[in-house]
Design a protein around this motif. Structure first.
Motif, PDB file in Angstrom:
ATOM      1  N   ILE A 178     -17.897  40.120 -19.170  1.00  0.00           N
ATOM      2  CA  ILE A 178     -16.495  39.684 -19.241  1.00  0.00           C
ATOM      3  C   ILE A 178     -16.265  38.748 -20.429  1.00  0.00           C
ATOM      4  O   ILE A 178     -15.205  38.762 -21.051  1.00  0.00           O
ATOM      5  CB  ILE A 178     -16.096  38.982 -17.922  1.00  0.00           C
ATOM      6  CG1 ILE A 178     -16.122  39.980 -16.776  1.00  0.00           C
ATOM      7  CG2 ILE A 178     -14.722  38.329 -18.018  1.00  0.00           C
ATOM      8  CD1 ILE A 178     -15.889  39.359 -15.431  1.00  0.00           C
ATOM      9  N   PHE A 179     -17.263  37.930 -20.760  1.00  0.00           N
ATOM     10  CA  PHE A 179     -17.077  36.874 -21.753  1.00  0.00           C
ATOM     11  C   PHE A 179     -16.563  37.354 -23.104  1.00  0.00           C
ATOM     12  O   PHE A 179     -15.514  36.894 -23.564  1.00  0.00           O
ATOM     13  CB  PHE A 179     -18.395  36.096 -21.940  1.00  0.00           C
ATOM     14  CG  PHE A 179     -18.460  34.856 -21.118  1.00  0.00           C
ATOM     15  CD1 PHE A 179     -19.283  34.795 -20.004  1.00  0.00           C
ATOM     16  CD2 PHE A 179     -17.708  33.745 -21.444  1.00  0.00           C
ATOM     17  CE1 PHE A 179     -19.343  33.650 -19.240  1.00  0.00           C
ATOM     18  CE2 PHE A 179     -17.764  32.596 -20.679  1.00  0.00           C
ATOM     19  CZ  PHE A 179     -18.587  32.546 -19.570  1.00  0.00           C
ATOM     20  N   PRO A 180     -17.279  38.267 -23.784  1.00  0.00           N
ATOM     21  CA  PRO A 180     -16.797  38.660 -25.117  1.00  0.00           C
ATOM     22  C   PRO A 180     -15.427  39.321 -25.080  1.00  0.00           C
ATOM     23  O   PRO A 180     -14.616  39.132 -25.988  1.00  0.00           O
ATOM     24  CB  PRO A 180     -17.880  39.630 -25.620  1.00  0.00           C
ATOM     25  CG  PRO A 180     -18.589  40.088 -24.399  1.00  0.00           C
ATOM     26  CD  PRO A 180     -18.543  38.948 -23.441  1.00  0.00           C
ATOM     27  N   VAL A 181     -15.170  40.097 -24.002  1.00  0.00           N
ATOM     28  CA  VAL A 181     -13.874  40.759 -23.889  1.00  0.00           C
ATOM     29  C   VAL A 181     -12.762  39.728 -23.735  1.00  0.00           C
ATOM     30  O   VAL A 181     -11.705  39.820 -24.361  1.00  0.00           O
ATOM     31  CB  VAL A 181     -13.873  41.745 -22.697  1.00  0.00           C
ATOM     32  CG1 VAL A 181     -12.511  42.422 -22.568  1.00  0.00           C
ATOM     33  CG2 VAL A 181     -14.971  42.780 -22.855  1.00  0.00           C
ATOM     34  N   MET A 182     -13.010  38.696 -22.895  1.00  0.00           N
ATOM     35  CA  MET A 182     -12.011  37.650 -22.697  1.00  0.00           C
ATOM     36  C   MET A 182     -11.759  36.867 -23.983  1.00  0.00           C
ATOM     37  O   MET A 182     -10.622  36.516 -24.294  1.00  0.00           O
ATOM     38  CB  MET A 182     -12.481  36.696 -21.595  1.00  0.00           C
ATOM     39  CG  MET A 182     -12.404  37.291 -20.199  1.00  0.00           C
ATOM     40  SD  MET A 182     -10.704  37.445 -19.611  1.00  0.00           S
ATOM     41  CE  MET A 182     -10.261  35.742 -19.391  1.00  0.00           C
ATOM     42  N   LEU A 183     -12.813  36.611 -24.746  1.00  0.00           N
ATOM     43  CA  LEU A 183     -12.658  35.895 -26.000  1.00  0.00           C
ATOM     44  C   LEU A 183     -11.792  36.672 -26.983  1.00  0.00           C
ATOM     45  O   LEU A 183     -10.925  36.118 -27.661  1.00  0.00           O
ATOM     46  CB  LEU A 183     -14.026  35.620 -26.625  1.00  0.00           C
ATOM     47  CG  LEU A 183     -14.870  34.533 -25.935  1.00  0.00           C
ATOM     48  CD1 LEU A 183     -16.260  34.469 -26.568  1.00  0.00           C
ATOM     49  CD2 LEU A 183     -14.185  33.173 -26.034  1.00  0.00           C
ATOM     50  N   ILE A 184     -12.020  37.992 -27.039  1.00  0.00           N
ATOM     51  CA  ILE A 184     -11.235  38.842 -27.944  1.00  0.00           C
ATOM     52  C   ILE A 184      -9.762  38.839 -27.527  1.00  0.00           C
ATOM     53  O   ILE A 184      -8.855  38.696 -28.358  1.00  0.00           O
ATOM     54  CB  ILE A 184     -11.795  40.280 -27.958  1.00  0.00           C
ATOM     55  CG1 ILE A 184     -13.192  40.286 -28.602  1.00  0.00           C
ATOM     56  CG2 ILE A 184     -10.859  41.218 -28.711  1.00  0.00           C
ATOM     57  CD1 ILE A 184     -13.910  41.612 -28.469  1.00  0.00           C
ATOM     58  N   ILE A 185      -9.519  38.981 -26.222  1.00  0.00           N
ATOM     59  CA  ILE A 185      -8.137  39.027 -25.720  1.00  0.00           C
ATOM     60  C   ILE A 185      -7.433  37.695 -25.985  1.00  0.00           C
ATOM     61  O   ILE A 185      -6.299  37.649 -26.477  1.00  0.00           O
ATOM     62  CB  ILE A 185      -8.124  39.345 -24.210  1.00  0.00           C
ATOM     63  CG1 ILE A 185      -8.608  40.775 -23.976  1.00  0.00           C
ATOM     64  CG2 ILE A 185      -6.713  39.164 -23.638  1.00  0.00           C
ATOM     65  CD1 ILE A 185      -8.784  41.101 -22.515  1.00  0.00           C
TER      66      ILE A 185
END
Length: 591
Positions: A178-185
């Motif tokens: 979840i972490f990298p996806v949340m950072l991108i969003i």
């Protein structure tokens, strides 16, 4: 007025740094909040461990009720600790927030009250109200639901990740997807959200300014039947504010469904992986699967969602902070570098080749020179726009001159300490402003050293005590906003009393008798004669019949002196003054 362009706005990082510095100014509460957030993060992340162990232990299979009750009691105590810690966290963060914004309000108001008149001439009051009230209010959310809470969420995420890896590194690794996806969003939405919030604050200030001006000038709106037009203008401004706000809602609404989808995918992958392993020798216990899918994944995503939500709050607060700090950093004060302080002055005034312009390059006063001797009464007359009222503003340093010098008792007024200079000068303006307070408070301006008897004695001396006592509650009469509950003439008399009570060495009167009743005019004339006697006085004359006893009359035209002398001399000269006098006399005769 020149303005430093580089100081018009400050960056997000600078605004945030300054806010944190203000917050750390209350170290006990500020660092206690961080400590509470740390302990709360540990307690909340450890609770699912107890639930997982209870499910996987022999308590349920062997029906060991005492052990079950013991586990439930420990879980309950942990929940109770969470509740207490959460309460302390909210209270402490709000304590810091309220102290910070209290300090900011005081600093901002103190800054504003020392600004030049030119600043208020070009800045809508609604904008300043927005800066002083709603913009500062949004700053409080940076502490109550912003930075401090984000730090708590980050700590919670760290503890949750550590505990997840302690329990099962495989499921923990899937959860961290979840972490990298949340950072991108979050990064994708960051710029758009800040721009939207900035537009919202701008439109809010525009609406506040519009409403304040129209309510203040409602009589003009109604007299000229402009209600429909002003309604349409308000409708347009309100619609722009609505669009700006809905733009922030759009980004906010789009963000969380995307996060929910990502969370659902992560949970699905965990269940698939656990089910797949259940068919192999490497089994994952039910308690661990339940802890991850029902607790830890939510405990990981919830702080991340809250961080994103609080990031929006922080963005809104930072926009407000940038605007407030921009005002605090601006330099619009009258320079107060003078060191001369005098207990008393004689009242000798000299204007020496004075130039002044409100707009650069457009001089209102041009090479203006004249002298007022101590105790002399000088009247200044001229057509509208000649520069009469400008002289008042310059003498009290509401504005600074562009060229030349102004002296009082041989000292350049810029060399006087500003408060000392103004303490020797009383100004009665044409547009009298009274506060929504009692008459007594308006007369004394809150000076506790002035007694009721002193006020009444001064009122008797200028013959207005009877008028004041005729009002309901006399000196305790409650004045409505801007003094609209009493007549223009009565307001003028109150301003005369206020000036007389302070016993200034120099008195400046912007004599406003053109729009008042005959009775008030007679009282004002008596008051004028009384308070100007044996006192250096400058009278801005609108009705020439009231200045016939002046020692000297200065006639202005387009910022220059065209004539000077007493009333008789100027009439006999038959020049500009004679034309003004005849025009007013004929107008009075016709009316």
């Amino acid at each position: 007025m020149k303005n430093n362009k580089k100081n018009e706005t400050i960056g997000t990082g600078e605004a945030l740094r300054r806010l944190m510095k203000l917050g750390s100014g209350y170290p006990l509460w500020f660092y206690s909040t961080l400590l509470i957030a740390l302990v709360l993060a540990f307690v909340s992340s450890y609770r699912p461990v107890l639930i997982s162990r209870a499910i996987d232990s022999d308590i349920l299979t062997h029906k060991s009720f005492p052990d079950l009750y013991e586990s439930l009691l420990f879980i309950f105590l942990l929940l109770l600790a969470e509740v207490v810690l959460q309460y302390l966290l909210v209270y402490a963060s709000n304590y810091v927030a309220q102290n910070v914004i209290r300090g900011l309000r005081i600093k901002l108001y103190k800054k504003l009250i020392y600004f030049k008149s030119a600043f208020f001439d070009r800045t809508p009051l609604g904008v300043l109200v927005t800066r002083s009230v709603s913009d500062i209010e949004t700053i409080s959310t940076i502490f109550t639901d912003g930075i401090l809470m984000v730090l708590g969420d980050i700590l919670r995420i760290i503890f949750v990740v550590v505990v997840m890896y302690w329990i099962n590194w495989e499921l923990a690794t899937i959860a961290l997807f979840i972490f990298p996806v949340m950072l991108i969003i979050t990064r994708t939405f960051q710029k758009a959200i800040k721009k939207a919030f900035s537009e919202e604050r701008t439109q809010t200030a525009n609406q506040n300014s519009f409403v304040q001006e129209r309510l203040s000038g409602m009589n003009i709106v109604q007299v000229f039947n402009q209600q429909k037009k002003e309604y349409n203008n308000f409708f347009r401004i309100n619609t722009q504010l609505e669009k700006a706000y809905l733009k922030t809602v759009f980004y906010f609404s789009l963000f969380f469904p995307v996060v929910d989808i990502i969370t659902g995918v992560a949970v699905g992958i965990m269940i698939w992986y656990a089910g797949r392993n259940a068919l192999t020798a490497h089994d994952i216990s039910p308690g661990v699967v339940i802890a991850f899918t029902t607790s830890y994944i939510n405990m990981l995503v919830r702080p991340m969602r809250q961080i994103a939500d609080r990031f929006n709050t922080i963005q809104r607060g930072i926009v407000g902070a940038e605007r407030v700090f921009t005002v605090l950093d601006s330099q619009h004060e009258i320079p107060d570098n003078g060191t001369v302080k005098k207990e008393t002055i004689l009242g000798n005034i000299v204007f020496d080749k004075v130039y002044f312009s409100y707009v650069e390059g457009e001089n209102v006063l041009k090479d203006l020179s004249f002298t007022v001797n101590p105790g002399e009464r000088v009247a200044i007359v001229g057509a509208t726009g000649a520069g009469k009222s400008t002289i008042i503003n310059l003498l009290s340093r509401f504005y600074d001159i562009s060229g030349g010098h102004i002296y009082i008792d041989g000292v350049d007024i810029q060399n006087y300490e500003l408060h000392n200079l103004r303490s020797h000068i009383a100004v009665v303006l044409q547009d009298v402003f009274l506060f929504n307070e009692t008459l007594m408070e308006n007369i004394t301006l809150g000076n506790k050293n002035i007694t009721y008897e002193q006020v009444r004695q001064a009122a008797r001396e200028i013959e207005i005590d009877d008028f004041i006592m005729s009002l309901p509650n006399g000196y305790e009469y409650e004045v409505s906003e801007r003094g609209s509950s009493i007549s223009l003439g009565q307001r003028q008399l109150i301003s005369f009393l206020r000036a007389y009570l302070y016993n200034p060495s120099i008195l400046v009167l912007d004599e406003a008798t053109s729009s008042i009743d005959t009775q008030s005019e007679a009282l004002i004339q008596k008051a004028t004669d009384k308070i100007t006697r044996n006192r250096t006085s400058i009278i801005i004359a609108h009705r020439l019949a009231t200045i016939q006893n002046a020692d000297t009359i200065i006639v202005l035209d387009h910022g220059r002196i065209v004539e000077k002398g007493n009333h008789k001399f100027l009439l006999e000269k038959g020049g500009y003054y004679k034309k003004l006098y005849d025009a007013q006399f004929n107008e009075k005769t016709l009316s």
